[in-house]
Design a protein around this motif. Structure first.
Motif, PDB file in Angstrom:
ATOM      1  N   LEU A 164       0.806  -1.229   0.000  1.00  0.00           N
ATOM      2  CA  LEU A 164       0.000   0.000   0.000  1.00  0.00           C
ATOM      3  C   LEU A 164       0.842   1.284   0.000  1.00  0.00           C
ATOM      4  O   LEU A 164       0.605   2.174  -0.814  1.00  0.00           O
ATOM      5  N   ARG A 168       0.869   4.056  -2.967  1.00  0.00           N
ATOM      6  CA  ARG A 168       0.550   5.483  -2.727  1.00  0.00           C
ATOM      7  C   ARG A 168       1.641   6.383  -3.272  1.00  0.00           C
ATOM      8  O   ARG A 168       1.381   7.395  -3.917  1.00  0.00           O
ATOM      9  N   SER A 190     -13.585  -3.648   1.722  1.00  0.00           N
ATOM     10  CA  SER A 190     -13.200  -2.435   2.442  1.00  0.00           C
ATOM     11  C   SER A 190     -11.754  -2.063   2.123  1.00  0.00           C
ATOM     12  O   SER A 190     -11.402  -0.890   2.038  1.00  0.00           O
ATOM     13  N   LEU A 191     -10.925  -3.088   1.925  1.00  0.00           N
ATOM     14  CA  LEU A 191      -9.525  -2.851   1.584  1.00  0.00           C
ATOM     15  C   LEU A 191      -9.422  -2.298   0.160  1.00  0.00           C
ATOM     16  O   LEU A 191      -8.690  -1.348  -0.105  1.00  0.00           O
ATOM     17  N   LYS A 193     -11.413  -0.573  -1.434  1.00  0.00           N
ATOM     18  CA  LYS A 193     -11.839   0.820  -1.470  1.00  0.00           C
ATOM     19  C   LYS A 193     -10.682   1.782  -1.196  1.00  0.00           C
ATOM     20  O   LYS A 193     -10.651   2.899  -1.698  1.00  0.00           O
ATOM     21  N   THR A 194      -9.719   1.326  -0.372  1.00  0.00           N
ATOM     22  CA  THR A 194      -8.620   2.209   0.019  1.00  0.00           C
ATOM     23  C   THR A 194      -7.458   2.193  -0.984  1.00  0.00           C
ATOM     24  O   THR A 194      -6.522   2.971  -0.848  1.00  0.00           O
ATOM     25  N   LEU A 195      -7.487   1.274  -1.951  1.00  0.00           N
ATOM     26  CA  LEU A 195      -6.355   1.171  -2.876  1.00  0.00           C
ATOM     27  C   LEU A 195      -6.381   2.281  -3.917  1.00  0.00           C
ATOM     28  O   LEU A 195      -7.428   2.571  -4.488  1.00  0.00           O
ATOM     29  N   PRO A 196      -5.211   2.891  -4.167  1.00  0.00           N
ATOM     30  CA  PRO A 196      -5.160   3.955  -5.181  1.00  0.00           C
ATOM     31  C   PRO A 196      -5.028   3.363  -6.587  1.00  0.00           C
ATOM     32  O   PRO A 196      -3.982   3.460  -7.205  1.00  0.00           O
TER      33      PRO A 196
END
Ligand code: C2E
Ligand code: MG
Ligand code: MG
Ligand code: MG
Length: 287
Positions: A164, A168, A190-191, A193-196
């Motif tokens: 991650l 980023r 949920s994970l 969703k946070t990935l760029p």
């Protein structure tokens, strides 16, 4: 280990395992020599809009031409190269070669086209990667936004603490990231969703049963919805039939890749098919 005064046989399974290990060692040494001799080359496969009209991007796919002329596909040698530092050197070579090819694509009128590059875990999970990549593209005069780095869902998710921050950093520098072989790993939503990430690529396994098999159809439609709802692109991989293409288009897939649209091809062939001179209709404006 079983004690003295007894006869012990290697099981077939043990023997087979040793065979595999021996073959891998031989291949690794062949790979190393092949690398020094410059036996690797790239093919580019088109990624098209869902009508198959517009080239959006290409994926760089590495090949190994052995000294006897035989061409070895990456599924056969990448896993072996991953057993050593060779994968890191090979990966750097792929990036450098893409950076040499990109200006030729631009010169042929394909300036909007991004190049997708696959990266294996040992290459990617190294905190010096972003700076190194940046130095390579800068030296070549290439814009980071011309590259989209493909990482398998499996690799990203199973090393999320390391992957991650690198993801980023790369996106901050202007590179794009794509989640490859999507559906084969175990993403928690949920994970995810946070990935760029700019896009996810539906593994071609799910395309196989389309449009006939209900389960495959349901899975693919769900992935298309997921991408749409998260605001990221979805690329369907392994499109081989008109039936698959029609189905994908009907359910809003915007980007497709597969033998139906074009097989992986050498750069000259790519330029011939998609470059400026391939479209005589636009020539007068350019002259
Ligand atoms: P991938 O990244 O999922 O690449 C897609 C693979 O599917 C490619 O196989 C491509 O030729 C194949 N493919 C595309 N369309 C179709 C289709 O319609 N039907 C079928 N049957 N196959 C299709 P390829 O080139 O043999 O590469 C296999 C894998 O090797 C890649 O899977 C990727 O994981 C790895 N790979 C390739 N190049 C590199 C590289 O430069 N670095 C690393 N680390 N891995 C690479
Ligand atoms: Mg890929
Ligand atoms: Mg894939
Ligand atoms: Mg694959």
């Amino acid at each position: 280990r079983n004690g003295r005064n007894r006869v012990s046989h290697y099981s077939d399974a043990q023997g087979a395992e040793q065979d595999v290990l021996a073959k891998q060692l031989i291949m690794l040494s062949e790979l190393q020599h092949g690398f020094e001799r410059g036996e690797f080359f790239l093919m580019y496969q088109p990624i098209m809009d869902a009508h198959g009209d517009v080239l959006d991007a290409v994926e760089a796919l590495v090949r190994w031409r052995k000294s006897d002329g035989a061409v070895v596909p990456p599924d056969q040698f990448i896993p072996v190269a991953e057993q050593s530092r060779l994968i890191v050197h090979l990966g750097r070579w792929v990036v450098q070669q893409v950076c040499r090819d990109l200006p030729r694509m631009h010169a042929a009128g394909l300036s909007h086209v991004k190049v997708h590059i696959n990266m294996a875990a040992p290459e990617f999970l190294d905190s010096s990667l972003p700076a190194e990549l940046m130095a390579t593209v800068r030296a070549a005069g290439v814009d980071p936004s011309s590259l989209q780095i493909e990482l398998t869902e499996n690799m990203v998710m199973s090393h999320i603490d390391t992957s991650l921050p690198i993801m980023r950093k790369l996106t901050q520098l202007g590179f794009e990231i794509s989640l490859d072989d999507f559906g084969m790993g175990y993403s928690s939503l949920s994970l995810l969703k946070t990935l760029p990430i700019a896009s996810l690529k539906i593994d071609r396994l799910f395309l196989a049963g389309i449009p006939r098999e209900r389960d495959d159809c349901a899975i693919v439609r769900t992935m298309l919805d997921l991408g749409r709802n998260m605001g990221i692109g979805v690329i369907a991989e392994g499109v081989e039939t008109d039936g698959q293409l029609g189905y994908l288009r009907q359910f809003g897939c915007t980007l497709v890749q597969g033998y139906l649209l074009g097989r992986p091809m050498p750069l000259p062939q790519l330029l011939e098919r998609f470059g400026r001179t391939a479209h005589p209709a636009v020539l007068p404006d350019d002259l």
